[in-house]
Design a protein around this motif. Structure first.
Motif, PDB file in Angstrom:
ATOM      1  N   LEU A  58       0.947  -1.279  -0.035  1.00  0.00           N
ATOM      2  CA  LEU A  58       0.056  -0.125   0.033  1.00  0.00           C
ATOM      3  C   LEU A  58       0.836   1.298  -0.016  1.00  0.00           C
ATOM      4  O   LEU A  58       0.727   2.369  -0.834  1.00  0.00           O
ATOM      5  CB  LEU A  58      -0.941  -0.038   1.125  1.00  0.00           C
ATOM      6  N   GLU A  59       1.929   1.399   0.565  1.00  0.00           N
ATOM      7  CA  GLU A  59       2.640   2.401   1.007  1.00  0.00           C
ATOM      8  C   GLU A  59       3.837   2.747   0.127  1.00  0.00           C
ATOM      9  O   GLU A  59       4.291   3.985   0.002  1.00  0.00           O
ATOM     10  CB  GLU A  59       3.150   2.465   2.475  1.00  0.00           C
ATOM     11  N   ASN A  60       4.508   1.766  -0.528  1.00  0.00           N
ATOM     12  CA  ASN A  60       5.865   2.036  -1.196  1.00  0.00           C
ATOM     13  C   ASN A  60       5.616   3.244  -2.225  1.00  0.00           C
ATOM     14  O   ASN A  60       6.393   4.245  -2.385  1.00  0.00           O
ATOM     15  CB  ASN A  60       5.963   0.837  -2.146  1.00  0.00           C
ATOM     16  N   ASN A  61       4.570   2.963  -2.852  1.00  0.00           N
ATOM     17  CA  ASN A  61       4.290   4.039  -4.248  1.00  0.00           C
ATOM     18  C   ASN A  61       4.037   5.673  -3.429  1.00  0.00           C
ATOM     19  O   ASN A  61       4.537   6.400  -4.100  1.00  0.00           O
ATOM     20  CB  ASN A  61       3.273   3.809  -5.093  1.00  0.00           C
ATOM     21  N   THR A  62       3.512   5.567  -2.413  1.00  0.00           N
ATOM     22  CA  THR A  62       3.139   6.894  -1.848  1.00  0.00           C
ATOM     23  C   THR A  62       4.275   7.790  -1.383  1.00  0.00           C
ATOM     24  O   THR A  62       4.671   8.661  -1.941  1.00  0.00           O
ATOM     25  CB  THR A  62       2.230   6.799  -0.537  1.00  0.00           C
ATOM     26  N   ILE A 252      15.618   4.241   4.013  1.00  0.00           N
ATOM     27  CA  ILE A 252      15.684   3.488   2.715  1.00  0.00           C
ATOM     28  C   ILE A 252      14.327   4.404   1.898  1.00  0.00           C
ATOM     29  O   ILE A 252      13.472   4.623   2.569  1.00  0.00           O
ATOM     30  CB  ILE A 252      15.283   2.026   2.673  1.00  0.00           C
ATOM     31  N   LEU A 253      14.633   4.805   0.640  1.00  0.00           N
ATOM     32  CA  LEU A 253      13.546   5.323   0.091  1.00  0.00           C
ATOM     33  C   LEU A 253      12.680   3.996  -0.709  1.00  0.00           C
ATOM     34  O   LEU A 253      13.496   3.282  -1.322  1.00  0.00           O
ATOM     35  CB  LEU A 253      13.922   6.185  -1.000  1.00  0.00           C
ATOM     36  N   PRO A 254      11.355   3.682  -0.354  1.00  0.00           N
ATOM     37  CA  PRO A 254      10.851   2.625  -0.918  1.00  0.00           C
ATOM     38  C   PRO A 254      10.706   2.650  -2.285  1.00  0.00           C
ATOM     39  O   PRO A 254      10.866   3.712  -2.866  1.00  0.00           O
ATOM     40  CB  PRO A 254       9.481   2.390  -0.395  1.00  0.00           C
ATOM     41  N   PRO A 255      10.697   1.264  -3.095  1.00  0.00           N
ATOM     42  CA  PRO A 255      10.829   1.359  -4.325  1.00  0.00           C
ATOM     43  C   PRO A 255       9.289   1.945  -4.921  1.00  0.00           C
ATOM     44  O   PRO A 255       8.361   1.954  -4.405  1.00  0.00           O
ATOM     45  CB  PRO A 255      11.104   0.066  -4.865  1.00  0.00           C
ATOM     46  N   SER A 256       9.222   2.279  -6.474  1.00  0.00           N
ATOM     47  CA  SER A 256       7.846   2.688  -6.849  1.00  0.00           C
ATOM     48  C   SER A 256       7.022   1.511  -7.148  1.00  0.00           C
ATOM     49  O   SER A 256       5.878   1.731  -7.321  1.00  0.00           O
ATOM     50  CB  SER A 256       8.151   3.207  -8.105  1.00  0.00           C
ATOM     51  N   SER A 257       7.476   0.324  -7.122  1.00  0.00           N
ATOM     52  CA  SER A 257       6.752  -0.955  -7.280  1.00  0.00           C
ATOM     53  C   SER A 257       7.445  -2.154  -6.406  1.00  0.00           C
ATOM     54  O   SER A 257       8.375  -1.811  -5.966  1.00  0.00           O
ATOM     55  CB  SER A 257       6.473  -1.335  -8.575  1.00  0.00           C
ATOM     56  N   ASN A 258       6.709  -3.144  -6.103  1.00  0.00           N
ATOM     57  CA  ASN A 258       7.336  -4.051  -5.242  1.00  0.00           C
ATOM     58  C   ASN A 258       8.241  -4.663  -5.858  1.00  0.00           C
ATOM     59  O   ASN A 258       8.531  -5.044  -7.110  1.00  0.00           O
ATOM     60  CB  ASN A 258       6.066  -5.190  -5.262  1.00  0.00           C
ATOM     61  N   ILE A 259       9.319  -5.138  -5.131  1.00  0.00           N
ATOM     62  CA  ILE A 259      10.473  -5.676  -5.559  1.00  0.00           C
ATOM     63  C   ILE A 259      10.480  -7.289  -5.081  1.00  0.00           C
ATOM     64  O   ILE A 259       9.970  -7.402  -4.039  1.00  0.00           O
ATOM     65  CB  ILE A 259      11.850  -5.185  -4.813  1.00  0.00           C
ATOM     66  N   SER A 260      10.680  -7.868  -5.952  1.00  0.00           N
ATOM     67  CA  SER A 260      10.471  -9.589  -5.691  1.00  0.00           C
ATOM     68  C   SER A 260      12.085 -10.194  -5.768  1.00  0.00           C
ATOM     69  O   SER A 260      13.023  -9.443  -6.032  1.00  0.00           O
ATOM     70  CB  SER A 260       9.657 -10.441  -6.871  1.00  0.00           C
TER      71      SER A 260
END
Length: 260
Positions: A58-62, A252-260
């Motif tokens: 929910l929060e990465n992109n934001t 850490i800056l979260p990624p714009s989308s999920n990292i697998s």
């Protein structure tokens, strides 16, 4: 939503940070409306359950789209007065949680050392108290060693502490020379909090810490309840020399989308 950032001048005044027990995507508009700018970082819990725990789906992109770094908080508040072995267990859980939220390769892409703040609520009504030396030794030592082990020595999670200004029991343990603490986040509120108070070193930094080698990187100056908001208000210490390298680069800056 991608608001224009209006950053504070790091040489003259603190930066704004918020923390919350709710997902950032639910509160981002309220935070922007409150400050008319975005914070540089957002504190979120790990090692607990949804919705209190950070939810990357929910929060990465934001956070990414608004260039807001994630400030991770280890929520073992009811354990911090416990044993060495409990500290070891909690540290391993925390590292596993961090590395399952973002892959080791993603952590590596942003740096090699990152902060993790242990939530200590000593001297606060209804809390379970200050840290014990045994617990903190187990937690801090294992946080470092286990993160290195899990990342094949490419990423180190560094132990930091969030604590109440009046928690001298915790501070007296942390200032012992053989105890490892990379930084502090101090909670001290004004009775009538301003939206943006100036930094007062004597008010923000506990006396036991003032002559120690442990830096106070930020202060929580108001709870959400005080200002009728769903997030707490924090400010960074403008007296920290090399703030970006010593603090901001260790989030850490979260990624714009999920990292697998």
């Amino acid at each position: 939503m991608n608001k224009k950032m209006i950053k504070s001048n790091s040489n003259k005044e603190p930066f704004k940070i918020v923390d919350s027990s709710q997902p950032a995507n639910d509160l981002i508009d309220k935070v922007y409306s409150y400050y008319n700018e975005m914070p540089i970082a957002w504190g979120r819990y790990f090692t607990t359950g949804y919705p209190v725990e950070y939810s990357h789906n929910l929060e990465n992109n934001t956070l990414h789209e608004n260039n807001i770094k994630l400030l991770p908080i280890a929520r073992h508040t009811n354990h911090v007065g416990g044993s060495y072995s409990q500290g070891v267990t909690d540290a391993k859980q925390g590292v596993n949680d961090l590395f399952s939220t973002f892959t080791v390769n993603y952590w590596k892409s942003q740096g090699s050392e990152f902060f993790f703040f242990l939530d200590v609520e000593g001297n606060v009504s209804g809390s379970n108290g200050s840290i014990s030396e045994e617990y903190y030794r187990g937690w801090s030592e294992t946080l470092i060693s286990y993160s290195k082990e899990k990342s094949e020595n490419s990423v180190t999670i560094l132990p930091c502490v969030y604590a109440n200004y009046h928690d001298n029991t915790t501070f007296s343990i942390l200032i012992k020379g053989e105890i490892t603490c990379y930084g502090l986040w101090i909670a001290r509120y004004h009775s009538s909090p301003e939206k943006w108070p100036s930094w007062n070193e004597n008010f923000a930094v506990p006396k036991l810490i003032q002559n120690s080698s442990i830096p106070v990187f930020l202060r929580q100056y108001a709870s959400g309840e005080q200002v009728n908001e769903e997030f707490d208000l924090d400010q960074t210490n403008p007296n920290i020399i090399g703030f970006k390298e010593r603090f901001l680069n260790k989030l850490i800056l979260p990624p714009s989308s999920n990292i697998s």
